[in-house]
Design an enzyme around this catalytic site. Sequence first.
Site, PDB file in Angstrom:
ATOM      1  N   GLU A 288       0.793  -1.072  -0.256  1.00 23.50           N
ATOM      2  CA  GLU A 288       0.001   0.145   0.007  1.00 23.50           C
ATOM      3  C   GLU A 288       0.919   1.280   0.022  1.00 23.50           C
ATOM      4  OE1 GLU A 288      -2.556  -1.460   3.466  1.00 23.50           O
ATOM      5  OE2 GLU A 288      -4.145  -1.022   2.032  1.00 23.50           O
TER       6      GLU A 288
ATOM      7  N   GLU B 240      -3.877  -9.507   3.994  1.00 20.22           N
ATOM      8  CA  GLU B 240      -4.914  -9.106   5.212  1.00 20.22           C
ATOM      9  C   GLU B 240      -6.065 -10.246   5.471  1.00 20.22           C
ATOM     10  OE1 GLU B 240      -3.677  -7.080   3.042  1.00 20.22           O
ATOM     11  OE2 GLU B 240      -2.662  -5.598   4.239  1.00 20.22           O
TER      12      GLU B 240
END
Length: 699
Positions: free
Chosen positions: A105, A125
């Site tokens: 990210e 995640e």
Amino acid sequence: MTASYQVHGDVAVITLNNPPVNGLGLATRQALAAGLDKAQQDAAVKAIVITGAGKAFSGGADITEFGTEKAFAEPNLHTVISLVEQCAKPVVAAIHSVCMGGGLELSLACHYRVVAPGCNVALPEVKLGLLPGAGGTQRLPRVIGVEAALNMIVSGEPVKSEFIAGVPGQKLFDKLTASAESLMDEALAFARGIADARPLPLVRNLPCKHPQGDAYFQFARNMVRGMAKNFPAPAKCVDAVEAATKKKFADGLLAERELFTQLMWSAESRALRHLFFAERAASKIPDVSSDTPLREVKKVAVIGAGTMGGGIAMNFLNAGIPVTMLEMKPEAIERGVGVMRKNYEAQVKKGKLKQDKYEQRMALLTTTLSYDDLKDADLVIEAVFEDIGVKEQVFRQLDAVVKPGAILASNTSTLDVNRIAAFTKRPQDVVGMHFFSPANVMKLLEVVRGEKTAKDVLATVMAVAKKIRKTAVVAGVCDGFIGNRMIEQYVRQAGFLIDEGCTPAQVDKAIEKFGFAMGPFRMSDLAGNDIGWAIRKRRAVEHPGMKYSKTADLLCEQGRFGQKVGKGWYDYVPGKRDAIPNAGVVAMIEDYRKSQGITPRKVTDDEIVQRLVFSLVNEAAHILEEGIANKASDIDVVYIFGYGFPVFRGGPLNYANEFGLFNVVATMKRFAQNPLDDAAFWQPAPLLARLVAQGKRFA
Ligand SMILES: NC(=O)c1ccc[n+]([C@@H]2O[C@H](COP(=O)([O-])OP(=O)(O)OC[C@H]3O[C@@H](n4cnc5c(N)ncnc54)[C@H](O)[C@@H]3O)[C@@H](O)[C@H]2O)c1
């Protein structure tokens, strides 16, 4: 130091440095923000490169900060990402080895990305029941397309950098370097090449569309619903990526944040996060320091080529460790090796193992009938008949031949490891290694610590477990260790439930709906009902007053030993594992009830589940208090990896914590009032009672 700052001519290089994988902890984020600031202030700096020291660009969040205030403290990841994105000078990510989660990210906020081949790229995640919460669901679809991004986000699986870089039209990587070694040189040259480019490209400005949006997302939703029935995260990943295609970037980010927060608070994510730490904690033994010197284990011997011996040997062959297998007769060797070959050949057939790998593995196996051939073994694992006399014979012979310092392990399920150790003159080298069947498949290993087991033996066995890809938990010596001691109470409750009015199928169905892989009656049929029968006969001598349902004994008296004979609590068709209810068994149970003067009643699914699960919890509390398990989370690991407890509930003690220990104890007290149950068993274990009195949870 958590990030270093250096200037190479007109390019500033910020190197994340937070071993082992440059987790984006608070100090690292602070150093990164400070580096960006410094580079912006320095007129001589024209461009900035962010990279990672050592084994990763960044593995994402710093797991040591999970659940602490530091995880969200400013500058948090969102803030750092904004700082990167808004930097007036071009920021280039120089990526290698590992680029995952928050690390990916962060790189997506950079203006450019240069990557080395061989890098694992992922947004994992979902494996913790979450979704990427720092823009990953909004930016990744913009650079690799909606479908590819959703696949990565929903699976959490890594993809190699060179694969992504080779996809036509992808915008994740601006450059794939020739090698990992040339990454920095190429990244610096790239940074100089774009130093004057303006406006700076931002991923957020790229379009994000799917040509058949509604149909595609409906399809994706149906897929994840089928695959991840008890986990909400994959469906929310679909929602978040859909938001990327339908909303403005800023609104998509808000949607992602909202979905992330919902998942963060979900019981399923809490369970997965609990297990993530529990599994790591299991390898830590309170009084054995992590720097304990290990014994070398290069050669392994396995005694007995039966059900367990063959599977145990396969684990080591798979890890490239040579095994010598000893048996009593050539026929037994032939049979055992034949089963191993069949197992490997099935894997080859399914395409899970290459033929040459299979041959390499089998080439590491030697067989023998003579203990003389075990002289050089570093670790010997005994898997002979479960009979103390036979174990004595084996351990006395081992003691006479194996070299000093070799570790002698027993795979016994029920016998006293201290007694076994005493058959040798080296009890410090003796330990239990309790594998689960099928031993080449099941992940759990209970490492049984004898009274005299040396610390370095324990540490070595834990390290060996890791090498053969087992999840090991240390247990003290007691009947059944952790897992089987608890399961005995669970199976006893299952018996009471059928006495009171349930059918085996009703009990199995209720607990399977709760999430167990298999109910107690199907499980007993699989393991062999005669095993429980033998244990009950022993118990009748040890604890003559122990209350239990006699239905299982009646079943065995009919020779219904389970799947291996095609009949048990259920019937089985050869070659199939489907459990078919049998009217005769139901009639036998009804007759038994009559003989005991029991009027059957309707038992709810809730009661079935609570009696089965809380019986595990109460016994676990005794086990903890007695020091048989080192910590509550070890017990959860045992039940998840060895007994098919539902992963999304995080293990029996995590489930009890979620249910509320006060409520658990109140329910147990109600069960104790049932005259057909065992009131003494339902007295809350002292530890459990104490935790409730103190308003605490299993820690
Ligand atoms: N079967 C399971 O599910 C399971 C699970 C965990 C632990 N265990 C334990 O593993 C051990 C072995 O169980 P199993 O199911 O593999 O039994 P098994 O009967 O399938 O195999 C035992 C093997 O040991 C051999 N053997 C017996 N005495 C021997 C000796 N003196 N020297 C060399 N070989 C000898 C036999 O020939 C046989 O091949 C037992 O202690 C059992 O409690 C079994």
